[in-house]
Design a protein around this motif. Structure first.
Motif, PDB file in Angstrom:
ATOM      1  N   UNK A  12     -68.180  -6.551  72.279  1.00  0.00           N
ATOM      2  CA  UNK A  12     -67.935  -5.133  72.543  1.00  0.00           C
ATOM      3  C   UNK A  12     -69.251  -4.414  72.821  1.00  0.00           C
ATOM      4  N   UNK A  13     -70.311  -4.772  72.087  1.00  0.00           N
ATOM      5  CA  UNK A  13     -71.616  -4.149  72.300  1.00  0.00           C
ATOM      6  C   UNK A  13     -72.185  -4.521  73.669  1.00  0.00           C
ATOM      7  N   UNK A  14     -71.998  -5.784  74.075  1.00  0.00           N
ATOM      8  CA  UNK A  14     -72.478  -6.217  75.399  1.00  0.00           C
ATOM      9  C   UNK A  14     -71.733  -5.465  76.496  1.00  0.00           C
ATOM     10  N   UNK A  15     -70.415  -5.323  76.308  1.00  0.00           N
ATOM     11  CA  UNK A  15     -69.619  -4.547  77.261  1.00  0.00           C
ATOM     12  C   UNK A  15     -70.080  -3.092  77.278  1.00  0.00           C
ATOM     13  N   UNK A  16     -70.461  -2.576  76.089  1.00  0.00           N
ATOM     14  CA  UNK A  16     -70.961  -1.208  75.997  1.00  0.00           C
ATOM     15  C   UNK A  16     -72.260  -1.017  76.757  1.00  0.00           C
ATOM     16  N   UNK A  17     -73.153  -2.015  76.701  1.00  0.00           N
ATOM     17  CA  UNK A  17     -74.400  -1.941  77.461  1.00  0.00           C
ATOM     18  C   UNK A  17     -74.131  -1.878  78.962  1.00  0.00           C
ATOM     19  N   UNK A  18     -73.179  -2.702  79.402  1.00  0.00           N
ATOM     20  CA  UNK A  18     -72.807  -2.690  80.821  1.00  0.00           C
ATOM     21  C   UNK A  18     -72.221  -1.335  81.211  1.00  0.00           C
ATOM     22  N   UNK A  19     -71.308  -0.809  80.375  1.00  0.00           N
ATOM     23  CA  UNK A  19     -70.685   0.494  80.650  1.00  0.00           C
ATOM     24  C   UNK A  19     -71.724   1.614  80.639  1.00  0.00           C
ATOM     25  N   UNK A  20     -72.705   1.518  79.723  1.00  0.00           N
ATOM     26  CA  UNK A  20     -73.762   2.526  79.651  1.00  0.00           C
ATOM     27  C   UNK A  20     -74.589   2.543  80.932  1.00  0.00           C
ATOM     28  N   UNK A  21     -74.885   1.360  81.466  1.00  0.00           N
ATOM     29  CA  UNK A  21     -75.641   1.269  82.714  1.00  0.00           C
ATOM     30  C   UNK A  21     -74.851   1.860  83.876  1.00  0.00           C
ATOM     31  N   UNK A  22     -73.546   1.567  83.901  1.00  0.00           N
ATOM     32  CA  UNK A  22     -72.691   2.103  84.963  1.00  0.00           C
ATOM     33  C   UNK A  22     -72.640   3.628  84.900  1.00  0.00           C
ATOM     34  N   UNK A  23     -72.580   4.198  83.681  1.00  0.00           N
ATOM     35  CA  UNK A  23     -72.531   5.654  83.533  1.00  0.00           C
ATOM     36  C   UNK A  23     -73.812   6.306  84.043  1.00  0.00           C
ATOM     37  N   UNK A  24     -74.964   5.676  83.773  1.00  0.00           N
ATOM     38  CA  UNK A  24     -76.237   6.193  84.298  1.00  0.00           C
ATOM     39  C   UNK A  24     -76.247   6.152  85.819  1.00  0.00           C
TER      40      UNK A  24
END
Length: 248
Positions: free
Chosen positions: A215-227
Motif C-alpha cells: 500500500x505504501x509503494x502504491x502510495x508513492x506512485x500515486x503521490x508522484x502522479x498527483x505532483x
C-alpha cells in the motif's frame, strides 16, 4: 463470542486512534498557523535546495550519476512546460512549474516515507504539508495568480475579452471557471494525499508491519502522479492564458 466482540472493540479503538484535524498551532501576531506544516515544509525545501546545490556545484562534460539525474529532471520538467505552454513561451515558466512539481513531490514523499508519528509534538502530529488543505489551496491560488499574470502581461486588458468569447452569454460560466480551477486543483491533491495517509495508518494499526508495504509503494506512485497532474494542469492553465484574445 466474547473474543470476537473484544477483537471488534480493539479494532474500533485502533481505527479511532487515526486522527484527522489536530494541529500544532503557532501564534504569529493575530494569526494562528499550523506549525507542523511549516516544520515539514522547511525540511522538504532544505532537502531540495541541498540536493540542487550538490548536484550542480561541479558540472562536468562527462556527467556522473547525480548530474545525470539532475539533467534528466530538468529535461522532464522542461517537456511539461513546453508541451502545455508552447515552444516560444515556455522557458520563462520552467522555474515556476519545476518548483511546484518538486515541492509537491517532495512533500508527498516525505509524508509517505518518513515515520513522522515517532516524533511526539505537544499537539497534533507531523505529516505531509499537502495533507493540509491550507497548503493545497495556497498552491492553487499561486497557479491562479500565475495564469492571470501571464495573460495580462502578454495581452493587457484585452485578456478579459476571453470571458465573452465566443458569445457574451457564456460570461457567467467563464467567470465561474476561474473559481473552479483552484478548487479542483486543491481538493484533488488534498483528498488523494489525505486518503493515502489514512489508508496506510489504518493498515499499520490493524495488521503486521510488512502487510502495509504494498500500500505504501502504491502510495508513492500515486503521490508522484498527483505532483505530475498538478504541475501539468498549472502549465496548461498558463498556456491557455497566454493564447489570449489576439491569437483567436
Amino acid at each position: 463470542m466474547y473474543q470476537q466482540n473484544s477483537y471488534s472493540l480493539l479494532s474500533f479503538t485502533a481505527l479511532s486512534a487515526v486522527e484527522v484535524g489536530k494541529h500544532l498551532y503557532w501564534q504569529i501576531g493575530n494569526y494562528n498557523v499550523h506549525g507542523q506544516v511549516f516544520i515539514v515544509s522547511w525540511i522538504v525545501i532544505s532537502l531540495l535546495l541541498t540536493l540542487s546545490f550538490i548536484g550542480t556545484r561541479k558540472l562536468e562534460r562527462v556527467p556522473g550519476k547525480l548530474q545525470n539525474f539532475m539533467e534528466f529532471m530538468l529535461e522532464f520538467l522542461q517537456d511539461i512546460a513546453k508541451n502545455q505552454i508552447g515552444e516560444h513561451e515556455y522557458r520563462s515558466w520552467v522555474p515556476y512549474i519545476s518548483t511546484i512539481f518538486l515541492f509537491i513531490l517532495g512533500s508527498n514523499w516525505a509524508g509517505a516515507l518518513i515515520p513522522w508519528k515517532l516524533i511526539i509534538l505537544p499537539e497534533g502530529e507531523l505529516a505531509a504539508p499537502t495533507n493540509d488543505i491550507n497548503t493545497t489551496v495556497a498552491l492553487s491560488l499561486l497557479t491562479s495568480l500565475a495564469y492571470f499574470y501571464a495573460g495580462l502581461s502578454k495581452n493587457g486588458l484585452s485578456y478579459f475579452l476571453r470571458y465573452i468569447e465566443p458569445t457574451p452569454v457564456l460570461l457567467p460560466i467563464n467567470i465561474l471557471e476561474d473559481f473552479t480551477k483552484p478548487l479542483s486543483l486543491s481538493f484533488r491533491l488534498f483528498g488523494n494525499i489525505l486518503a493515502d495517509e489514512l489508508v496506510v495508518s489504518v493498515f499499520t494499526l490493524l495488521v503486521p508491519i510488512l502487510i502495509p508495504l504494498p500500500v505504501m509503494i502504491l502510495g508513492l506512485f500515486a503521490s508522484s502522479i498527483q505532483a505530475l497532474i498538478f504541475s501539468t494542469l498549472s502549465a496548461a492553465y498558463i498556456g491557455e492564458a497566454l493564447e489570449g484574445h489576439g491569437d483567436h
